[in-house]
Design an enzyme around this catalytic site. Sequence first.
Site, mmCIF file in Angstrom:
data_model
loop_
_atom_site.group_PDB
_atom_site.id
_atom_site.type_symbol
_atom_site.label_atom_id
_atom_site.label_comp_id
_atom_site.label_asym_id
_atom_site.label_seq_id
_atom_site.Cartn_x
_atom_site.Cartn_y
_atom_site.Cartn_z
ATOM 1 N N MET A 159 0.988 -1.123 0.000
ATOM 2 C CA MET A 159 0.178 0.004 0.002
ATOM 3 C C MET A 159 0.678 1.147 -0.147
ATOM 4 O O MET A 159 1.508 1.458 0.930
ATOM 5 C CB MET A 159 -0.900 -0.110 1.231
ATOM 6 C CG MET A 159 -1.685 1.129 1.496
ATOM 7 S SD MET A 159 -3.242 1.129 2.599
ATOM 8 C CE MET A 159 -2.170 0.830 4.019
ATOM 9 N N TYR A 437 1.250 4.454 12.750
ATOM 10 C CA TYR A 437 0.669 4.249 11.156
ATOM 11 C C TYR A 437 -0.860 3.820 11.304
ATOM 12 O O TYR A 437 -1.326 3.595 11.936
ATOM 13 C CB TYR A 437 1.730 3.100 10.580
ATOM 14 C CG TYR A 437 1.818 1.818 11.129
ATOM 15 C CD1 TYR A 437 1.001 0.955 12.011
ATOM 16 C CD2 TYR A 437 2.997 0.986 10.657
ATOM 17 C CE1 TYR A 437 1.183 -0.163 12.506
ATOM 18 C CE2 TYR A 437 3.220 -0.275 11.189
ATOM 19 C CZ TYR A 437 2.439 -0.692 12.069
ATOM 20 O OH TYR A 437 2.409 -1.996 12.317
ATOM 21 N N GLU A 438 -1.089 3.779 9.760
ATOM 22 C CA GLU A 438 -2.618 3.595 9.458
ATOM 23 C C GLU A 438 -3.376 4.709 9.929
ATOM 24 O O GLU A 438 -4.451 4.320 10.410
ATOM 25 C CB GLU A 438 -3.134 2.063 9.673
ATOM 26 C CG GLU A 438 -2.303 1.016 8.925
ATOM 27 C CD GLU A 438 -2.168 1.135 7.489
ATOM 28 O OE1 GLU A 438 -3.168 1.792 7.013
ATOM 29 O OE2 GLU A 438 -1.056 0.808 6.867
ATOM 30 N N GLY A 439 -2.957 5.868 9.879
ATOM 31 C CA GLY A 439 -3.854 7.130 10.634
ATOM 32 C C GLY A 439 -3.401 7.112 12.131
ATOM 33 O O GLY A 439 -3.820 6.150 12.818
#
Length: 589
Positions: A159, A437-439
């Site tokens: 991603m 991470y991932e927001g």
Amino acid sequence: MYKAPVEIAFTLKHVAGLAPALDGGHLGDLTDDLVDAILAEAGRFASEEIAPLGAIGDTEGARFADGTVTMPTGWPALYKAWADGGWNSLTASPDFGGQGLPHMLHVAALEMWNSGSMAFAIGPTLTIGAIEALTAHGSDHLKNTYLPKMVSGEWMGSMNLTEPHAGSDLGVMKTRAERRGDGTYRLFGQKIFITYGEHDFTDNIVHLVLARLPDAPAGTRGISLFLVPKYLVNEDGSLGPRNDAYCHSIEHKLGIHGSPTCTMIYGDGRFGEEAGAIGWLVGEENRGLACMFTMMNNARLAVGMQGVAIAEAATQKAIAYAKERTQGKAPGWQGSGMSPIIEHPDVARMLLTMKVLTQGARAITYACAHAVDMAHGADARHWSERASLLTPVAKSFATDAGVDVASLGVQVHGGMGFIEETGAARLYRDARIAPIYEGTNGIQAIDLVTRKLPLSEGNHVRGFIAELRDIAAKAAASNMPALGETGERLTASIADLEAATDWLLAAVSEGRQVEALAGATPYQRLFGLVLTGAYLAKGALADGGDGRNEERAALCRFAAENVIGETAALRERVIGGAASLAAARAVLG
């Protein structure tokens, strides 16, 4: 060494909702026996295959040279065994070789794999997310070309969002895409922090890349999503020439050393006849962020599972150490010599706090996965809103718990916890990335307060709070002595949650954004603590058939009296946080 806990199956079935979903026929022909078999094998693989290689991955790390990444000793064979076991296909569509099983089983297995090694498990997790995004938004050509080999694990995915200047603000990203007349695009740009962007597990890597077209609208409305393979694929499915995309370097990190975190370069002319990484559009032009969110939302829940996994591994390690390590004589110790440190009240308090946070985080993430599964059936809107509401809480509370529990684990080990050989420090280092991470968890709090609480004009969250109040009432009416005053204490905490929720809903609707966001992060923790108390109580009251109700009730009481009571102070931080924040801002210069 890690051992998969029995609480996984119990929480899935009797707290998160798997048992009633099975009984109601909502999960196809899935049976209780099959669930147990899958969980048992996932646990065996995590304990016997992954966990023994966790320390090797941390010590050796992923190694980079001349654009290639060499994974730690034993890891390529471990990945092959993992893929050969069919784990990559667990939830994928049967149309492309998947097993089509519920998301709840995936997150439970994911917890176990991450407890074995978080650095290993994150790679396959991203592939599974890429499969979901491509299944939902890819063209038939892309699905037929890439999904069978991604589902089998023969190829992996990545991603690609973040850029050096952009961070979480994707609206200012600069990676660009140019249209070609043959239906393909050429991509040019740089991406950073790309997990498993390069490795030697598979001979092809399918990158999902966000980029901007020349005539795209400004901001996030002008982002498109593209599939960019490391190697182009011939019409017969064989690998063709190398695409103009490569890893420039990998990061030297605090933790998850075995996971290669790559800087990726697209389209500088290093490979191919002309500059430009060849890509294919996924979904529609300028709608890429919506497509990527299919992958991102599931990745956020997966990261929440990382927090649960680290917390479980740290708790197991700390309890085992505390039973063996002797020091001093605890009050009331009747044995000969020094007592095990688990007998000391402060150590017992830390261990019980670790168990409370671990089991609470597990229940929250599993409940979120249950909502994801139920959203595909009847009453889809209700369950879709429940999944949306729980996702930011699951990601943030569980990852914060992972850090807190791993830190307590180091403390239980004392000086030995600060030494790498015990493994407690590795868990602490690995856990620290998950709230980022991932927001980041701050971004999750913004999402929760401004987007998720107002769903159905606030009626969904109010209905959920009513469900929690019903659990508290049942606990208060229970005749289990081990629960003590759990029901009454939980009822008070739910009142704190309700007051904070009503205040935030009013602030958001009236446009008082600064006030709402000043209290967003405390509110997120408040929500998670209330859910922890409610789900522990639900588990204590459930008929799990294993005779452990009194044990669960005792832990629930400890949570109510030692952990959940923080909610009153958090409510005040939510409601009064903006004024104190504004008054103190000058201190920051």
